[in-house]
Design an enzyme around this catalytic site. Structure first.
Site, PDB file in Angstrom:
ATOM      1  N   LYS A  62       8.569 113.859 -64.546  1.00 63.55           N
ATOM      2  CA  LYS A  62       8.940 115.066 -63.817  1.00 63.55           C
ATOM      3  C   LYS A  62       9.258 114.717 -62.372  1.00 63.55           C
ATOM      4  O   LYS A  62       8.367 114.326 -61.608  1.00 63.55           O
ATOM      5  CB  LYS A  62       7.804 116.090 -63.833  1.00 63.55           C
ATOM      6  CG  LYS A  62       8.315 117.451 -63.377  1.00 63.55           C
ATOM      7  CD  LYS A  62       7.230 118.357 -62.873  1.00 63.55           C
ATOM      8  CE  LYS A  62       7.015 118.241 -61.401  1.00 63.55           C
ATOM      9  NZ  LYS A  62       8.160 118.625 -60.551  1.00 63.55           N
ATOM     10  N   CYS A 102       4.219 107.917 -47.398  1.00 60.74           N
ATOM     11  CA  CYS A 102       2.756 107.867 -47.521  1.00 60.74           C
ATOM     12  C   CYS A 102       2.174 106.700 -46.740  1.00 60.74           C
ATOM     13  O   CYS A 102       1.007 106.725 -46.374  1.00 60.74           O
ATOM     14  CB  CYS A 102       2.359 107.777 -48.984  1.00 60.74           C
ATOM     15  SG  CYS A 102       3.196 106.446 -49.825  1.00 60.74           S
ATOM     16  N   GLU A 143      -2.532 114.190 -42.353  1.00 60.01           N
ATOM     17  CA  GLU A 143      -1.224 113.639 -42.711  1.00 60.01           C
ATOM     18  C   GLU A 143      -0.165 114.691 -42.381  1.00 60.01           C
ATOM     19  O   GLU A 143      -0.188 115.793 -42.934  1.00 60.01           O
ATOM     20  CB  GLU A 143      -1.162 113.307 -44.201  1.00 60.01           C
ATOM     21  CG  GLU A 143       0.165 112.687 -44.587  1.00 60.01           C
ATOM     22  CD  GLU A 143       0.267 112.377 -46.080  1.00 60.01           C
ATOM     23  OE1 GLU A 143      -0.021 113.245 -46.914  1.00 60.01           O
ATOM     24  OE2 GLU A 143       0.668 111.237 -46.395  1.00 60.01           O
ATOM     25  N   GLU A 145      -1.562 108.193 -56.645  1.00 56.77           N
ATOM     26  CA  GLU A 145      -1.091 107.632 -55.370  1.00 56.77           C
ATOM     27  C   GLU A 145      -0.912 108.819 -54.437  1.00 56.77           C
ATOM     28  O   GLU A 145      -0.005 109.636 -54.630  1.00 56.77           O
ATOM     29  CB  GLU A 145       0.255 106.905 -55.553  1.00 56.77           C
ATOM     30  CG  GLU A 145       0.203 105.690 -56.453  1.00 56.77           C
ATOM     31  CD  GLU A 145      -0.536 104.503 -55.854  1.00 56.77           C
ATOM     32  OE1 GLU A 145      -0.986 104.579 -54.683  1.00 56.77           O
ATOM     33  OE2 GLU A 145      -0.684 103.504 -56.567  1.00 56.77           O
TER      34      GLU A 145
HETATM   35  P1  NAD Z   1       3.002 117.521 -54.039  1.00 63.48           P
HETATM   36  O1  NAD Z   1       1.594 117.199 -54.383  1.00 63.48           O
HETATM   37  O2  NAD Z   1       3.305 118.859 -53.519  1.00 63.48           O
HETATM   38  O3  NAD Z   1       3.943 117.341 -55.326  1.00 63.48           O
HETATM   39  C1  NAD Z   1       3.996 116.135 -56.038  1.00 63.48           C
HETATM   40  C2  NAD Z   1       4.505 116.415 -57.431  1.00 63.48           C
HETATM   41  O4  NAD Z   1       3.553 117.218 -58.120  1.00 63.48           O
HETATM   42  C3  NAD Z   1       5.829 117.191 -57.485  1.00 63.48           C
HETATM   43  O5  NAD Z   1       6.632 116.693 -58.536  1.00 63.48           O
HETATM   44  C4  NAD Z   1       5.353 118.587 -57.788  1.00 63.48           C
HETATM   45  O6  NAD Z   1       6.362 119.378 -58.418  1.00 63.48           O
HETATM   46  C5  NAD Z   1       4.211 118.309 -58.728  1.00 63.48           C
HETATM   47  N1  NAD Z   1       3.284 119.425 -58.898  1.00 63.48           N
HETATM   48  C6  NAD Z   1       3.134 120.513 -58.101  1.00 63.48           C
HETATM   49  N2  NAD Z   1       2.233 121.355 -58.649  1.00 63.48           N
HETATM   50  C7  NAD Z   1       1.792 120.776 -59.796  1.00 63.48           C
HETATM   51  C8  NAD Z   1       0.848 121.159 -60.794  1.00 63.48           C
HETATM   52  N3  NAD Z   1       0.165 122.306 -60.738  1.00 63.48           N
HETATM   53  N4  NAD Z   1       0.656 120.321 -61.840  1.00 63.48           N
HETATM   54  C9  NAD Z   1       1.320 119.148 -61.920  1.00 63.48           C
HETATM   55  N5  NAD Z   1       2.233 118.749 -61.016  1.00 63.48           N
HETATM   56  C10 NAD Z   1       2.455 119.557 -59.958  1.00 63.48           C
HETATM   57  O7  NAD Z   1       3.477 116.379 -53.056  1.00 63.48           O
HETATM   58  P2  NAD Z   1       4.879 116.272 -52.294  1.00 63.48           P
HETATM   59  O8  NAD Z   1       4.851 117.263 -51.187  1.00 63.48           O
HETATM   60  O9  NAD Z   1       6.000 116.287 -53.273  1.00 63.48           O
HETATM   61  O10 NAD Z   1       4.787 114.783 -51.723  1.00 63.48           O
HETATM   62  C11 NAD Z   1       4.198 114.486 -50.528  1.00 63.48           C
HETATM   63  C12 NAD Z   1       2.824 113.860 -50.737  1.00 63.48           C
HETATM   64  O11 NAD Z   1       2.921 112.726 -51.578  1.00 63.48           O
HETATM   65  C13 NAD Z   1       2.228 113.344 -49.461  1.00 63.48           C
HETATM   66  O12 NAD Z   1       0.867 113.689 -49.375  1.00 63.48           O
HETATM   67  C14 NAD Z   1       2.365 111.832 -49.576  1.00 63.48           C
HETATM   68  O13 NAD Z   1       1.489 111.078 -48.817  1.00 63.48           O
HETATM   69  C15 NAD Z   1       2.201 111.637 -51.024  1.00 63.48           C
HETATM   70  N6  NAD Z   1       2.773 110.366 -51.452  1.00 63.48           N
HETATM   71  C16 NAD Z   1       1.948 109.325 -51.792  1.00 63.48           C
HETATM   72  C17 NAD Z   1       2.478 108.098 -52.154  1.00 63.48           C
HETATM   73  C18 NAD Z   1       1.602 106.941 -52.544  1.00 63.48           C
HETATM   74  O14 NAD Z   1       2.109 106.023 -53.159  1.00 63.48           O
HETATM   75  N7  NAD Z   1       0.327 106.947 -52.231  1.00 63.48           N
HETATM   76  C19 NAD Z   1       3.850 107.932 -52.169  1.00 63.48           C
HETATM   77  C20 NAD Z   1       4.650 109.003 -51.813  1.00 63.48           C
HETATM   78  C21 NAD Z   1       4.097 110.221 -51.469  1.00 63.48           C
END
Ligand code: NAD
Length: 453
Positions: free
Chosen positions: A154, A263, A355, A229
């Site tokens: 997804k 991140c 963050e 992650e």
């Molecule tokens: P998010 O948590 O809002 O969304 C991540 C994913 O989860 C999206 O595909 C979203 O549609 C999905 N999602 C949302 N609600 C859900 C649910 N109820 N059930 C299952 N999936 C659901 O994060 P974001 O805003 O897209 O990304 C930013 C965050 O990601 C930041 O905190 C960043 O640090 C983190 N990040 C971490 C890494 C790493 O490798 N550690 C890499 C990139 C981003």
């Protein structure tokens, strides 16, 4: 079936609109993936390797197309976007070498022979955030497929275009139907179904820490395997004995690359007090030169933020905080935000602790090694970080002291596909990439064969 407009964050114009998967379609896709598992598992390691190599080649042939798509969908600079498409190609190539090497052990035992086998988990669900749509997808699907699993992926709701294209390229390369499917849709519908559906045996989630906690709790119900992650607030620790010019010249890209939506962004800069003023002088010069512009321009170093919502969220951190200095950003249409530097007095302010996921960095001075490590570790996160010093003993002491998963010394680069990547504390659980990634996508089975009558 509902539709979603995909906007170009640099222009706010519609790029295209896409169909979102609903629950029934998600279930059908998971069923297809479960069915395809028998076929995929039966493909010999040699042929699985060959198919992944071909997939890598096809992605390589479409590098420019994928990169342009990412510029339009995500506002990434064209230079970054080419690197990102190249990263998918390279990760596929790296893990195409894995099926033929994914061997178990023969363990000495009394009365017989003991063998271990690595077996695929089944269907793996991969949930990707919007900040690095291509690489984060590839870090999941390439090793998952190499280990013999089928994948439902997804993409983030805002940035699905490159993932959709990658699935098409997989089919073009000869992957059997149902082995790798991309399901654009809402997190709460498609993503959450990966958590609740019994045929999905593992969830790889990259995203915010809050959502990661919910995913982990949801997976507990079926004792489902999970890799998380999550967020970060990484420290860039600069000692007075370092090459200050280099440290300052590279500090902007260490936090403002991808408009800070990274991140691993080094969003806390800790500078040894005796070098503070000189560092700030050099850093200001570098920030003012940082090129924030149309991401399609070959010389752009930073593009816009992903959305109006993200811009409002980033802005909330600087509204009532004194700003030390900023870089520049275009005016008018697009979700622009200039690189912004804040000075923290004691590290307790919100901008220093949380963050922000935008081009905002906080700088704080420290006295000596011990204080640097204490400040760096005073965070619920532990993803990456940098240490700048010419003293090799200090570099190692501090590297061992800082509680994060991916550190660099006299460098700000954290991610190589052939080395492990992942977080300490609330930055995640499990590791991606590196030589052992397939273990996270396999069950280890132990078989004892008695040799005595
Ligand atoms: P998010 O948590 O809002 O969304 C991540 C994913 O989860 C999206 O595909 C979203 O549609 C999905 N999602 C949302 N609600 C859900 C649910 N109820 N059930 C299952 N999936 C659901 O994060 P974001 O805003 O897209 O990304 C930013 C965050 O990601 C930041 O905190 C960043 O640090 C983190 N990040 C971490 C890494 C790493 O490798 N550690 C890499 C990139 C981003």
């Amino acid at each position: 079936m509902s539709y979603l407009s995909i906007l170009n964050p640099a222009t706010e114009e519609q790029v295209t609109s896409i169909e979102l998967y609903d629950l029934e379609e998600t279930d059908r896709a998971i069923k297809r993936a479960a069915k395809a598992e028998a076929t995929w598992r039966a493909v010999t390691p040699v042929d699985r390797a060959r198919l992944l190599r071909r997939f890598s080649d096809v992605v390589g042939d479409h590098n420019e197309e994928l990169a342009q798509l990412e510029v339009a969908n995500s506002g990434h600079t064209i230079g970054n976007a080419r690197w990102e498409a190249g990263n998918v190609r390279d990760v596929l190539a790296f893990y195409s070498g894995a099926p033929e090497r994914h061997s178990g052990k023969q363990i000495p035992v009394a009365g017989g022979v003991d063998l271990t086998f690595y077996e695929p988990l089944g269907v793996v669900g991969i949930i990707v955030p919007w900040n690095f749509p291509m690489p984060i997808a590839g870090w999941g699907f390439a090793p998952a497929l190499a280990a013999g699993n089928t994948v439902v992926l997804k993409p983030a709701t805002l940035t699905p275009l490159t993932a959709i294209r990658l699935a098409e390229l997989g089919l073009e390369a000869g992957l059997p139907e149902g082995v790798f499917q991309v399901l654009p849709g809402d997190g709460a519908v498609v993503g959450w179904r990966f958590v609740t559906h019994e045929a999905v045996r593992k969830v790889c989630f990259t995203g915010s820490t809050d959502m990661g906690k919910r995913i982990m709790a949801g997976c507990a119900d079926q004792v489902k395997r999970v890799t998380l992650e999550l967020g970060g607030k990484s420290a860039n620790i600069i000692f007075a004995d370092s090459d200050l010019e280099r440290a300052a010249a590279s500090a902007p890209s260490a936090v403002f690359d991808n408009a800070g939506q990274d991140c691993c962004a080094r969003s806390r800069i800790l500078v040894e007090a005796s070098a503070y003023d000189r560092f700030m002088e050099l850093f200001e010069h570098a920030v003012k030169q940082f090129r924030v512009m149309d991401p399609g321009d070959e010389s752009a170093e930073m593009g816009p933020l992903i959305s109006a919502g993200q811009r409002a969220s980033v802005n909330s951190y600087v509204e009532d905080t004194p700003v030390a200095f900023t870089g520049t950003a275009p005016q008018g249409k697009g979700y622009w935000f200039p690189p912004t530097v804040l000075e923290s007095t004691d590290g307790t302010d919100r901008a220093f602790r949380e963050e922000i996921f935008g081009p905002v960095v906080s700088v704080l001075r420290f006295e000596g090694e011990e204080e640097a490590v204490t400040i760096a570790n005073n965070s619920p996160f532990g993803l990456s970080g940098s240490i700048w010093t010419r003293n090799v003993g200090r570099a190692l002491r501090v590297a061992r002291g800082v509680e994060t998963g991916a550190l660099s010394v006299n460098s700000n680069s954290s991610v190589r596909y052939h080395t492990p990547f992942g977080g300490y504390k609330q930055s995640g659980i499990g590791r991606e990439l590196g030589p052992d990634a397939l273990r996270g996508f396999s069950e280890e089975k132990n078989v004892f064969i008695a040799t005595e009558e």
